[in-house]
Write a protein that holds these residues in place. Structure first.
Motif, PDB file in Angstrom:
ATOM      1  N   PRO A 101       0.799  -1.237   0.000  1.00 40.74           N
ATOM      2  CA  PRO A 101       0.000   0.000   0.000  1.00 40.74           C
ATOM      3  C   PRO A 101       0.833   1.289   0.000  1.00 40.74           C
ATOM      4  N   ASP A 102       2.097   1.223   0.408  1.00 40.56           N
ATOM      5  CA  ASP A 102       2.951   2.412   0.438  1.00 40.56           C
ATOM      6  C   ASP A 102       3.891   2.493  -0.759  1.00 40.56           C
ATOM      7  N   ALA A 103       3.634   1.699  -1.796  1.00 43.08           N
ATOM      8  CA  ALA A 103       4.500   1.718  -2.978  1.00 43.08           C
ATOM      9  C   ALA A 103       4.311   3.017  -3.753  1.00 43.08           C
ATOM     10  N   ASP A 104       5.402   3.510  -4.338  1.00 44.27           N
ATOM     11  CA  ASP A 104       5.312   4.730  -5.146  1.00 44.27           C
ATOM     12  C   ASP A 104       4.843   4.382  -6.563  1.00 44.27           C
ATOM     13  N   GLU A 105       4.920   5.353  -7.476  1.00 45.74           N
ATOM     14  CA  GLU A 105       4.421   5.144  -8.839  1.00 45.74           C
ATOM     15  C   GLU A 105       5.182   4.043  -9.586  1.00 45.74           C
ATOM     16  N   GLN A 106       6.468   3.868  -9.262  1.00 46.79           N
ATOM     17  CA  GLN A 106       7.278   2.826  -9.920  1.00 46.79           C
ATOM     18  C   GLN A 106       7.146   1.470  -9.237  1.00 46.79           C
ATOM     19  N   GLY A 107       6.427   1.399  -8.112  1.00 48.04           N
ATOM     20  CA  GLY A 107       6.231   0.135  -7.407  1.00 48.04           C
ATOM     21  C   GLY A 107       7.248  -0.105  -6.300  1.00 48.04           C
ATOM     22  N   TYR A 108       8.044   0.878  -5.953  1.00 44.90           N
ATOM     23  CA  TYR A 108       9.056   0.728  -4.910  1.00 44.90           C
ATOM     24  C   TYR A 108       8.523   1.235  -3.567  1.00 44.90           C
ATOM     25  N   VAL A 109       8.938   0.541  -2.513  1.00 42.46           N
ATOM     26  CA  VAL A 109       8.556   0.905  -1.149  1.00 42.46           C
ATOM     27  C   VAL A 109       9.818   1.348  -0.420  1.00 42.46           C
ATOM     28  N   ASN A 110       9.752   2.476   0.256  1.00 45.38           N
ATOM     29  CA  ASN A 110      10.875   2.953   1.072  1.00 45.38           C
ATOM     30  C   ASN A 110      10.766   2.375   2.474  1.00 45.38           C
ATOM     31  N   TYR A 111      11.828   1.680   2.882  1.00 41.80           N
ATOM     32  CA  TYR A 111      11.912   1.128   4.229  1.00 41.80           C
ATOM     33  C   TYR A 111      12.894   1.961   5.053  1.00 41.80           C
ATOM     34  N   PRO A 112      12.814   1.874   6.387  1.00 41.27           N
ATOM     35  CA  PRO A 112      13.651   2.717   7.260  1.00 41.27           C
ATOM     36  C   PRO A 112      15.157   2.554   7.031  1.00 41.27           C
ATOM     37  N   ASN A 113      15.897   3.573   7.499  1.00 42.49           N
ATOM     38  CA  ASN A 113      17.348   3.579   7.391  1.00 42.49           C
ATOM     39  C   ASN A 113      17.982   2.885   8.594  1.00 42.49           C
ATOM     40  N   VAL A 114      17.404   1.776   9.018  1.00 43.98           N
ATOM     41  CA  VAL A 114      17.875   1.013  10.179  1.00 43.98           C
ATOM     42  C   VAL A 114      18.634  -0.208   9.677  1.00 43.98           C
ATOM     43  N   ASN A 115      19.871  -0.347  10.138  1.00 42.74           N
ATOM     44  CA  ASN A 115      20.700  -1.503   9.823  1.00 42.74           C
ATOM     45  C   ASN A 115      20.733  -2.388  11.067  1.00 42.74           C
ATOM     46  N   ILE A 116      20.181  -3.588  10.956  1.00 35.31           N
ATOM     47  CA  ILE A 116      20.062  -4.486  12.108  1.00 35.31           C
ATOM     48  C   ILE A 116      21.428  -4.804  12.710  1.00 35.31           C
TER      49      ILE A 116
END
Length: 152
Positions: A101-116
């Motif tokens: 549901p949060d995908a942009d026009e190109q179909g990509y989703v931005n996830y947080p800048n957290v590195n486990i």
């Protein structure tokens, strides 16, 4: 430095490291959060910023501090702020998922800048610092008990 000053300084370290561990846990818990409250985009990593808790030292000159070093050795640490790391958009993980549901026009989703991995290393560091402060409190208590035993 008095006995209770040592415990007070260590207690400030315990409190600060506990807050740091809570913040790291929050980062780890939100590693997949693509939308925060208010809809402003994905979760942003948070870091705790510490500063020395030294009342009155900022107004003294170096010579005064040097001559009066026992009283101005410091009073522990405090949390200055919890800073949100707002790196540029390139620091966010982009995953192709057009059904999200949060995908942009190109179909990509931005996830947080957290590195486990980085967060786990920070968690280990905070845990070790917490343990070191707890050992200082225990050692201070032990020294006080021995001093009382000597006085008997």
């Amino acid at each position: 430095m008095r006995f209770l000053d040592t415990i007070d300084i260590s207690a400030s370290g315990l409190t600060a490291q506990r807050l740091r561990m809570d913040t790291i846990a929050s980062n780890i818990a939100n590693v997949e959060t693509t939308r925060v409250q208010g809809g402003t985009g994905p979760y942003r990593r948070q870091v705790v910023v510490f500063e020395a808790r030294t009342p009155g030292i900022s107004n003294k000159r170096f010579r005064e501090i040097f001559e009066d070093k026992v009283e101005s050795m410091g009073a522990g640490v405090r949390v200055k702020e919890i800073r949100q790391v707002n790196d540029n958009e390139e620091s966010l993980r982009r995953v192709y998922d057009p059904a999200h549901p949060d995908a942009d026009e190109q179909g990509y989703v931005n996830y947080p800048n957290v590195n486990i991995v980085e967060e786990m290393i920070n968690m280990i560091s905070a845990t070790r610092a917490y343990e070191a402060n707890a050992k200082v409190v225990e050692a201070s208590k032990s020294m006080a008990m021995r001093a009382l035993d000597i006085g008997r």
